[in-house]
Design an enzyme around this catalytic site. Structure first.
Site, PDB file in Angstrom:
ATOM      1  N   HIS A  24       0.859  -1.184   0.000  1.00 51.82           N
ATOM      2  CA  HIS A  24       0.000   0.000   0.000  1.00 51.82           C
ATOM      3  C   HIS A  24       0.891   1.227   0.000  1.00 51.82           C
ATOM      4  O   HIS A  24       1.958   1.252   0.618  1.00 51.82           O
ATOM      5  CB  HIS A  24      -0.886   0.003   1.246  1.00 51.82           C
ATOM      6  CG  HIS A  24      -1.352   1.373   1.651  1.00 51.82           C
ATOM      7  ND1 HIS A  24      -0.669   2.134   2.591  1.00 51.82           N
ATOM      8  CD2 HIS A  24      -2.402   2.127   1.249  1.00 51.82           C
ATOM      9  CE1 HIS A  24      -1.293   3.287   2.745  1.00 51.82           C
ATOM     10  NE2 HIS A  24      -2.336   3.311   1.941  1.00 51.82           N
ATOM     11  N   VAL A  41       0.096   9.239  -0.895  1.00 47.63           N
ATOM     12  CA  VAL A  41       0.618  10.577  -0.622  1.00 47.63           C
ATOM     13  C   VAL A  41      -0.524  11.552  -0.868  1.00 47.63           C
ATOM     14  O   VAL A  41      -1.308  11.389  -1.809  1.00 47.63           O
ATOM     15  CB  VAL A  41       1.850  10.932  -1.481  1.00 47.63           C
ATOM     16  CG1 VAL A  41       3.089  10.214  -0.975  1.00 47.63           C
ATOM     17  CG2 VAL A  41       1.625  10.618  -2.954  1.00 47.63           C
TER      18      VAL A  41
END
Length: 307
Positions: A110, A113
């Site tokens: 995973h 941002v």
């Protein structure tokens, strides 16, 4: 005078990051399969583009999403730690991805941002960056875990010697299943509410994390995608995926934020694997490879010092 905030620069970076990550992932897929893209609009404001690859030889399901949404008020998930921001208008944008490989020898991964901006007439805008990435192996290989953390540390080092240790510890704490008393995997990086040191520095931290994801993950995929696996190993992978589902639905802030803001459900739940099993009170055989995952890897460790 406060430092200028460039929303357009952040958005351009994030959309380019989505392109680069998708292009790099497809390189490892051997059957020529490509990402399917859906562009969508959010009724309350904003939209995004979701990209999903399913049923591949290497990736059982890989999703890489970009979204940019805005609205008149922040949801509870965004103001829980900062109640003074309630009632402000907001913009939120980010890239979020989850990769569920076909092979049990390739870890699930995973990455995310993101950037938030909260505004109110007559007041200074409040903004922050967040993000990180983590690795969830099923049959861990020590050199892969060390490589993952070496790349993470290299991304953080330009911003201070202590940053990797801080973000690693934050990741171990965040990706933790309280009801299972175990970490989700072997960790990585996690940060949130980053707004100290100026916009440019914070943006650079986010970019360093985003840019390093492929360097951390792709070599692991390339090394492990041809390894043979058994049906027993596949069954264990499906069982352990249940932990991933539990975390994303119960604890994950991004899932909560998306649902609370009326986001696109298909994109929000893209993170869930296509196949998963739960077994009642299952326990690994003592001394087995499955038991080693629990005893040696699903605990916070100094991976760079120990491996």
């Amino acid at each position: 005078m406060s430092e200028a905030i460039s929303i357009d620069a952040v958005k351009q970076y994030l959309m380019d990051l989505q392109d680069r990550i998708c292009n790099a992932l497809v390189v490892e897929e051997s059957d020529g399969r490509a990402f399917k893209e859906d562009s969508w609009n959010r009724e309350a404001g904003g939209g995004g583009r979701s990209r999903v690859l399913e049923g591949g030889t290497v990736y059982e399901k890989a999703g890489v999403n970009f979204s940019h949404v805005f609205g008149d008020g922040l949801p509870a998930s965004a103001t829980a730690q900062r109640p003074e921001l309630a009632g402000r208008s907001f913009q939120a944008m980010g890239v979020s991805l989850v990769i569920h490989p076909t092979s049990p020898h390739i870890p699930t991964s995973h990455a995310n941002v993101r950037f938030f901006l909260a505004e109110k007439e007559g007041a200074e805008p409040v903004w922050w960056f967040g993000g990180g990435y983590d690795l969830t192996p099923y049959y861990p290989i020590a050199e892969d875990v060390k490589h993952w953390h070496q790349v993470a540390k290299q991304a953080c080092d330009p911003f201070g010697e202590s940053l990797y240790d801080e973000y690693k510890a934050w990741c171990d704490k965040y990706f933790y299943l309280k009801h299972r008393d175990e970490t989700r995997g072997v960790g990585g990086l996690f940060f949130d509410d980053l707004n100290t040191g100026g916009f440019d520095r914070c943006f650079s931290v986010m970019k360093a994390v985003g840019d390093s994801f492929i360097s951390a993950y792709q070599p692991i995929v390339a090394k492990r995608k041809t390894m043979a696996w058994t049906e027993q190993q596949k069954e264990f992978q499906l069982y352990r995926r249940g932990r991933y589902v539990e975390f994303n639905l119960v604890f994950d802030r991004g899932t909560h934020f998306g649902l609370q803001t009326g986001g696109r459900t298909e994109s929000i739940l893209m993170s869930l694997p296509p196949l998963v099993t739960w077994k009642y009170d299952w326990q690994p055989e003592p001394g087995s490879e499955e038991a080693k995952l629990y005893s040696d890897y699903l605990v916070p460790r100094d991976w760079l010092a120990e491996l």
